[in-house]
Design a protein around this motif. Structure first.
Motif, PDB file in Angstrom:
ATOM      1  N   LEU A   1       0.858  -1.180   0.000  1.00  0.00           N
ATOM      2  CA  LEU A   1       0.000   0.000   0.000  1.00  0.00           C
ATOM      3  C   LEU A   1       0.892   1.227   0.000  1.00  0.00           C
ATOM      4  O   LEU A   1       1.809   1.335   0.822  1.00  0.00           O
ATOM      5  N   ILE A   2       0.624   2.143  -0.917  1.00  0.00           N
ATOM      6  CA  ILE A   2       1.413   3.370  -1.019  1.00  0.00           C
ATOM      7  C   ILE A   2       0.500   4.550  -0.718  1.00  0.00           C
ATOM      8  O   ILE A   2      -0.448   4.827  -1.467  1.00  0.00           O
ATOM      9  N   ALA A   3       0.760   5.223   0.395  1.00  0.00           N
ATOM     10  CA  ALA A   3      -0.003   6.414   0.771  1.00  0.00           C
ATOM     11  C   ALA A   3       0.746   7.651   0.293  1.00  0.00           C
ATOM     12  O   ALA A   3       1.982   7.662   0.252  1.00  0.00           O
ATOM     13  N   ARG A   4       0.010   8.691  -0.067  1.00  0.00           N
ATOM     14  CA  ARG A   4       0.671   9.885  -0.595  1.00  0.00           C
ATOM     15  C   ARG A   4      -0.112  11.151  -0.247  1.00  0.00           C
ATOM     16  O   ARG A   4      -1.329  11.120  -0.035  1.00  0.00           O
ATOM     17  N   GLY A   5       0.624  12.243  -0.209  1.00  0.00           N
ATOM     18  CA  GLY A   5       0.041  13.566  -0.068  1.00  0.00           C
ATOM     19  C   GLY A   5       0.701  14.494  -1.067  1.00  0.00           C
ATOM     20  O   GLY A   5       1.892  14.356  -1.373  1.00  0.00           O
ATOM     21  N   PHE A   6      -0.063  15.449  -1.602  1.00  0.00           N
ATOM     22  CA  PHE A   6       0.443  16.338  -2.649  1.00  0.00           C
ATOM     23  C   PHE A   6      -0.107  17.737  -2.441  1.00  0.00           C
ATOM     24  O   PHE A   6      -1.249  17.922  -1.997  1.00  0.00           O
ATOM     25  N   GLY A   7       0.704  18.728  -2.769  1.00  0.00           N
ATOM     26  CA  GLY A   7       0.259  20.112  -2.756  1.00  0.00           C
ATOM     27  C   GLY A   7       0.865  20.862  -3.920  1.00  0.00           C
ATOM     28  O   GLY A   7       2.035  20.646  -4.265  1.00  0.00           O
ATOM     29  N   GLY A   8       0.074  21.716  -4.557  1.00  0.00           N
ATOM     30  CA  GLY A   8       0.565  22.529  -5.660  1.00  0.00           C
ATOM     31  C   GLY A   8      -0.073  23.903  -5.616  1.00  0.00           C
ATOM     32  O   GLY A   8      -1.304  24.015  -5.567  1.00  0.00           O
ATOM     33  N   PHE A   9       0.761  24.953  -5.617  1.00  0.00           N
ATOM     34  CA  PHE A   9       0.239  26.311  -5.510  1.00  0.00           C
ATOM     35  C   PHE A   9       0.986  27.240  -6.454  1.00  0.00           C
ATOM     36  O   PHE A   9       2.209  27.165  -6.585  1.00  0.00           O
ATOM     37  N   GLY A  10       0.230  28.104  -7.112  1.00  0.00           N
ATOM     38  CA  GLY A  10       0.785  29.087  -8.021  1.00  0.00           C
ATOM     39  C   GLY A  10      -0.345  29.905  -8.608  1.00  0.00           C
ATOM     40  O   GLY A  10      -1.490  29.836  -8.150  1.00  0.00           O
ATOM     41  N   ASN A  11      -0.044  30.678  -9.647  1.00  0.00           N
ATOM     42  CA  ASN A  11      -1.092  31.514 -10.228  1.00  0.00           C
ATOM     43  C   ASN A  11      -1.884  30.794 -11.316  1.00  0.00           C
ATOM     44  O   ASN A  11      -2.704  31.409 -11.996  1.00  0.00           O
ATOM     45  N   LEU A  12      -1.662  29.477 -11.491  1.00  0.00           N
ATOM     46  CA  LEU A  12      -2.515  28.675 -12.368  1.00  0.00           C
ATOM     47  C   LEU A  12      -3.570  27.944 -11.557  1.00  0.00           C
ATOM     48  O   LEU A  12      -4.757  27.999 -11.864  1.00  0.00           O
ATOM     49  N   ARG A  13      -3.138  27.220 -10.522  1.00  0.00           N
ATOM     50  CA  ARG A  13      -4.082  26.508  -9.661  1.00  0.00           C
ATOM     51  C   ARG A  13      -3.490  26.325  -8.276  1.00  0.00           C
ATOM     52  O   ARG A  13      -2.270  26.389  -8.085  1.00  0.00           O
ATOM     53  N   GLY A  14      -4.380  26.096  -7.325  1.00  0.00           N
ATOM     54  CA  GLY A  14      -3.982  25.777  -5.963  1.00  0.00           C
ATOM     55  C   GLY A  14      -4.762  24.568  -5.500  1.00  0.00           C
ATOM     56  O   GLY A  14      -5.999  24.542  -5.580  1.00  0.00           O
ATOM     57  N   GLN A  15      -4.070  23.534  -5.007  1.00  0.00           N
ATOM     58  CA  GLN A  15      -4.759  22.305  -4.649  1.00  0.00           C
ATOM     59  C   GLN A  15      -3.960  21.500  -3.634  1.00  0.00           C
ATOM     60  O   GLN A  15      -2.738  21.611  -3.539  1.00  0.00           O
ATOM     61  N   LEU A  16      -4.684  20.694  -2.882  1.00  0.00           N
ATOM     62  CA  LEU A  16      -4.115  19.695  -1.992  1.00  0.00           C
ATOM     63  C   LEU A  16      -4.778  18.363  -2.313  1.00  0.00           C
ATOM     64  O   LEU A  16      -5.983  18.310  -2.587  1.00  0.00           O
ATOM     65  N   SER A  17      -3.998  17.287  -2.273  1.00  0.00           N
ATOM     66  CA  SER A  17      -4.530  15.962  -2.589  1.00  0.00           C
ATOM     67  C   SER A  17      -3.990  14.938  -1.603  1.00  0.00           C
ATOM     68  O   SER A  17      -2.865  15.058  -1.113  1.00  0.00           O
ATOM     69  N   ALA A  18      -4.805  13.932  -1.342  1.00  0.00           N
ATOM     70  CA  ALA A  18      -4.388  12.787  -0.541  1.00  0.00           C
ATOM     71  C   ALA A  18      -4.901  11.535  -1.231  1.00  0.00           C
ATOM     72  O   ALA A  18      -6.021  11.519  -1.760  1.00  0.00           O
ATOM     73  N   GLY A  19      -4.077  10.499  -1.245  1.00  0.00           N
ATOM     74  CA  GLY A  19      -4.494   9.286  -1.928  1.00  0.00           C
ATOM     75  C   GLY A  19      -3.755   8.066  -1.429  1.00  0.00           C
ATOM     76  O   GLY A  19      -2.824   8.158  -0.621  1.00  0.00           O
ATOM     77  N   ALA A  20      -4.178   6.916  -1.917  1.00  0.00           N
ATOM     78  CA  ALA A  20      -3.541   5.653  -1.564  1.00  0.00           C
ATOM     79  C   ALA A  20      -3.693   4.695  -2.734  1.00  0.00           C
ATOM     80  O   ALA A  20      -4.716   4.702  -3.432  1.00  0.00           O
ATOM     81  N   GLN A  21      -2.670   3.877  -2.935  1.00  0.00           N
ATOM     82  CA  GLN A  21      -2.670   2.916  -4.034  1.00  0.00           C
ATOM     83  C   GLN A  21      -2.354   1.526  -3.493  1.00  0.00           C
ATOM     84  O   GLN A  21      -1.323   1.326  -2.845  1.00  0.00           O
ATOM     85  N   LEU A  22      -3.255   0.590  -3.757  1.00  0.00           N
ATOM     86  CA  LEU A  22      -3.068  -0.804  -3.372  1.00  0.00           C
ATOM     87  C   LEU A  22      -2.555  -1.568  -4.586  1.00  0.00           C
ATOM     88  O   LEU A  22      -3.177  -1.548  -5.651  1.00  0.00           O
ATOM     89  N   ARG A  23      -1.407  -2.234  -4.432  1.00  0.00           N
ATOM     90  CA  ARG A  23      -0.817  -3.001  -5.527  1.00  0.00           C
ATOM     91  C   ARG A  23      -0.761  -4.478  -5.139  1.00  0.00           C
ATOM     92  O   ARG A  23      -0.444  -4.818  -3.997  1.00  0.00           O
ATOM     93  N   ALA A  24      -1.036  -5.341  -6.109  1.00  0.00           N
ATOM     94  CA  ALA A  24      -0.961  -6.782  -5.879  1.00  0.00           C
ATOM     95  C   ALA A  24      -0.438  -7.442  -7.139  1.00  0.00           C
ATOM     96  O   ALA A  24      -0.925  -7.163  -8.242  1.00  0.00           O
ATOM     97  N   GLY A  25       0.568  -8.305  -6.978  1.00  0.00           N
ATOM     98  CA  GLY A  25       1.106  -8.969  -8.149  1.00  0.00           C
ATOM     99  C   GLY A  25       2.395  -9.699  -7.848  1.00  0.00           C
ATOM    100  O   GLY A  25       2.737  -9.962  -6.690  1.00  0.00           O
ATOM    101  N   TRP A  26       3.107 -10.014  -8.921  1.00  0.00           N
ATOM    102  CA  TRP A  26       4.326 -10.808  -8.825  1.00  0.00           C
ATOM    103  C   TRP A  26       5.560  -9.909  -8.851  1.00  0.00           C
ATOM    104  O   TRP A  26       5.688  -9.036  -9.694  1.00  0.00           O
ATOM    105  N   ASN A  27       6.450 -10.138  -7.890  1.00  0.00           N
ATOM    106  CA  ASN A  27       7.730  -9.434  -7.820  1.00  0.00           C
ATOM    107  C   ASN A  27       7.534  -7.914  -7.843  1.00  0.00           C
ATOM    108  O   ASN A  27       8.065  -7.202  -8.702  1.00  0.00           O
ATOM    109  N   LEU A  28       6.775  -7.412  -6.882  1.00  0.00           N
ATOM    110  CA  LEU A  28       6.434  -5.989  -6.850  1.00  0.00           C
ATOM    111  C   LEU A  28       7.687  -5.114  -6.890  1.00  0.00           C
ATOM    112  O   LEU A  28       8.681  -5.403  -6.219  1.00  0.00           O
ATOM    113  N   PRO A  29       7.658  -4.025  -7.660  1.00  0.00           N
ATOM    114  CA  PRO A  29       8.809  -3.124  -7.728  1.00  0.00           C
ATOM    115  C   PRO A  29       9.057  -2.429  -6.390  1.00  0.00           C
ATOM    116  O   PRO A  29       8.163  -2.313  -5.550  1.00  0.00           O
TER     117      PRO A  29
END
Length: 322
Positions: free
Chosen positions: A191-219
């Motif tokens: 499971l990969i949890a993440r947080g992101f923020g981007g601010f400037g005169n184009l857009r301003g945003q905050l994001s939070a997410g998570a990615q569940l991976r399942a498979g063979w020989n995970l990177p």
């Protein structure tokens, strides 16, 4: 002399016995990682050829390899060139509905630095770009439609104004191994949890997410997030073969976005939602120096007059490591 000699021999024997334990207790020196050249594309063609709203985003990214580190973290510089493209629902109208998504293009270049360990990555990036005619979005879309013999969009004369824009982006990702271990040649999940923020005169945003991976020989990397809610870094998977599927959830808080509301005050009347959710499914394969991932995303409404409760798009990322 006999006592001293015996004591010295005893001390030497103890030191010899303890040395392997002490050596094993020392942290492993992180190995160097490869650089990568990557091509990424998001397109609503993969969402049913809708050709509207967030219609295309192309990025070329270069990540430099990281040298072996003396401590826990290694570091990589990364750079990118990209173009975002947005259109309203009705492409034939020369004057789009003022409540619909405006025509908008964004052409940018960026550079940043990532620090990462086996389970934690932190990245910061500066993005500089142009909107309006200088974004070349009109020319790119019309040429693409000419090649495919599709309807030419007629309303690019109404696109958002041309501006020089800048963005400061930052993110953090943390990997948790749930079953097995990454890169061990077996089946596993993480499971990969993440947080992101981007601010400037184009857009301003905050994001939070998570990615569940399942498979063979995970990177041993940190998964893949949506291009609009992540930096441009591409991590070395540190395996030569891998195959896995992933499921991703993401929540965004959008404070302003000129690609959506840039014409408000000039006749447009768009109410942008401050919150959005996105769900993504995909697969990824690694073979030797190559990595390919494909995905399908479903996103909730970004503005009130959007014609459906969700918007679908897909994309791919192809990387060559060196």
């Amino acid at each position: 002399m006999i006592r001293i000699s015996s004591a010295a021999k005893t001390l030497g024997a103890c030191a010899g016995a303890l040395f392997p334990l002490v050596a094993a207790a020392q942290p492993d020196v992180p190995a160097p990682t490869r650089g990568a050249f990557s091509i990424l594309d998001d397109n609503d063609f993969f969402g049913g050829w809708s050709d509207k709203y967030y219609t295309n985003h192309t990025r070329l990214a270069l990540t430099l390899g990281a040298d072996a580190a003396a401590d826990r973290f290694r570091g990589s510089w990364f750079f990118s060139l990209g173009q975002e493209m947005y259109t309203p629902r009705e492409r034939e109208a020369e004057v789009p509905d003022p409540r619909d998504h405006p025509y908008a293009g964004y052409l940018y270049a960026s550079g940043g630095k990532a620090l990462f360990s086996d389970d934690l990555a932190i990245a910061a990036e500066i993005q500089i770009g142009l909107t309006g005619d200088a974004s070349l979005a009109e020319e790119a879309q019309k040429e693409y439609h000419r090649i495919l013999d599709e309807i030419r969009p007629q309303g690019w004369d109404t696109q958002i104004d041309g501006r020089l824009v800048g963005q400061a982006l930052g993110e953090i990702r943390r990997r948790f191994v749930l079953d097995g271990a990454c890169g061990n040649g077996a089946w596993g999940t993480d499971l990969i949890a993440r947080g992101f923020g981007g601010f400037g005169n184009l857009r301003g945003q905050l994001s939070a997410g998570a990615q569940l991976r399942a498979g063979w020989n995970l990177p041993k990397d940190f998964g893949a997030a949506s291009m609009r809610q992540s930096t441009s870094v591409v991590f070395d998977p540190e395996v030569n073969r891998s195959l896995y599927g992933f499921f991703d959830v993401q929540a965004d808080a959008v404070f302003w976005d000129e690609t959506l509301t840039g014409n408000n005050g000039d006749g447009a009347d768009i109410y942008a939602y401050p919150l959005a959710a996105q769900f993504t499914i995909g697969v990824c394969a690694v073979y030797d120096r190559f990595m390919l991932s494909v995905f399908q995303a479903f996103r909730s409404k970004d503005f009130s007059s959007q014609d459906k409760d969700f918007f679908a798009y897909g994309g791919f990322k192809f990387s060559v490591f060196f």
